[in-house]
Design an enzyme around this catalytic site. Structure first.
Site, PDB file in Angstrom:
ATOM      1  N   LYS A   9      43.472  39.708  27.081  1.00  0.00           N
ATOM      2  CA  LYS A   9      44.114  38.413  27.315  1.00  0.00           C
ATOM      3  C   LYS A   9      45.597  38.509  26.988  1.00  0.00           C
ATOM      4  O   LYS A   9      45.985  39.055  25.956  1.00  0.00           O
ATOM      5  CB  LYS A   9      43.469  37.318  26.472  1.00  0.00           C
ATOM      6  CG  LYS A   9      44.110  35.950  26.686  1.00  0.00           C
ATOM      7  CD  LYS A   9      43.280  34.815  26.126  1.00  0.00           C
ATOM      8  CE  LYS A   9      43.500  34.609  24.672  1.00  0.00           C
ATOM      9  NZ  LYS A   9      43.003  33.300  24.197  1.00  0.00           N
ATOM     10  N   SER A  25      48.243  38.701  44.757  1.00  0.00           N
ATOM     11  CA  SER A  25      48.140  39.337  43.450  1.00  0.00           C
ATOM     12  C   SER A  25      49.064  38.714  42.413  1.00  0.00           C
ATOM     13  O   SER A  25      49.742  37.719  42.668  1.00  0.00           O
ATOM     14  CB  SER A  25      48.406  40.838  43.540  1.00  0.00           C
ATOM     15  OG  SER A  25      49.773  41.058  43.799  1.00  0.00           O
ATOM     16  N   THR A  57      42.613  36.982  40.856  1.00  0.00           N
ATOM     17  CA  THR A  57      43.411  37.877  41.682  1.00  0.00           C
ATOM     18  C   THR A  57      43.362  39.256  41.052  1.00  0.00           C
ATOM     19  O   THR A  57      42.533  39.514  40.178  1.00  0.00           O
ATOM     20  CB  THR A  57      44.854  37.349  41.856  1.00  0.00           C
ATOM     21  OG1 THR A  57      45.523  38.095  42.869  1.00  0.00           O
ATOM     22  CG2 THR A  57      45.640  37.352  40.569  1.00  0.00           C
ATOM     23  N   TYR A  58      44.233  40.139  41.486  1.00  0.00           N
ATOM     24  CA  TYR A  58      44.298  41.477  40.913  1.00  0.00           C
ATOM     25  C   TYR A  58      45.729  41.757  40.466  1.00  0.00           C
ATOM     26  O   TYR A  58      46.670  41.103  40.898  1.00  0.00           O
ATOM     27  CB  TYR A  58      43.809  42.536  41.905  1.00  0.00           C
ATOM     28  CG  TYR A  58      44.653  42.628  43.149  1.00  0.00           C
ATOM     29  CD1 TYR A  58      45.707  43.540  43.231  1.00  0.00           C
ATOM     30  CD2 TYR A  58      44.418  41.801  44.233  1.00  0.00           C
ATOM     31  CE1 TYR A  58      46.495  43.611  44.372  1.00  0.00           C
ATOM     32  CE2 TYR A  58      45.190  41.875  45.375  1.00  0.00           C
ATOM     33  CZ  TYR A  58      46.226  42.783  45.433  1.00  0.00           C
ATOM     34  OH  TYR A  58      47.009  42.854  46.562  1.00  0.00           O
ATOM     35  N   GLY A  73      51.835  35.544  46.990  1.00  0.00           N
ATOM     36  CA  GLY A  73      51.006  35.020  48.065  1.00  0.00           C
ATOM     37  C   GLY A  73      50.620  33.565  47.834  1.00  0.00           C
ATOM     38  O   GLY A  73      51.407  32.765  47.326  1.00  0.00           O
TER      39      GLY A  73
END
Length: 115
Positions: A9, A25, A57-58, A73
């Site tokens: 985290k 992302s 997301t990544y 995005g």
């Protein structure tokens, strides 16, 4: 049995950019990624403290020491520059191991630097 637990985290990071024209992302400063035990392309949940939005997301690796936290995005419509966010990832561990597992948690300052 395996259960899903908090693995990593980054707590209360500040969004530095929101780029609607990128394909997707979140870009995170490499130093923050390492401190939180997050790897490039790992799936993360991003929680916007300012407005309650939550996305999956990544991660894309950002320049080390830059402090970058950039939502790319479609997510750029839900996160604005200077919003505070929590970035979390999870992992599967055996139930017994979960009782003693300790996640990697980092608390960056207002410039996304580690104290």
């Amino acid at each position: 049995m395996k259960i899903e637990v908090l693995k990593s985290k980054i707590h209360r990071a500040t969004v530095t950019e929101a780029d609607i024209n990128y394909i997707g992302s979140i870009t995170i400063d490499e130093a923050l990624m390492e401190a939180a035990n997050v790897v490039e392309y790992e799936k993360v949940h991003v929680l916007n403290i300012n407005n309650g939005e939550r996305i999956e997301t990544y991660v894309i690796k950002g320049e080390r020491g830059s402090g970058v936290i950039c939502l790319n995005g479609a997510a750029a419509r839900k996160f604005l520059k200077n919003d505070l966010v929590i970035i979390a990832s999870y992992g599967l561990v055996d139930f017994g191991e979960a009782k003693s597992f300790q996640p990697s948690i980092v608390f960056p300052d207002q410039h996304n630097r580690l104290p």
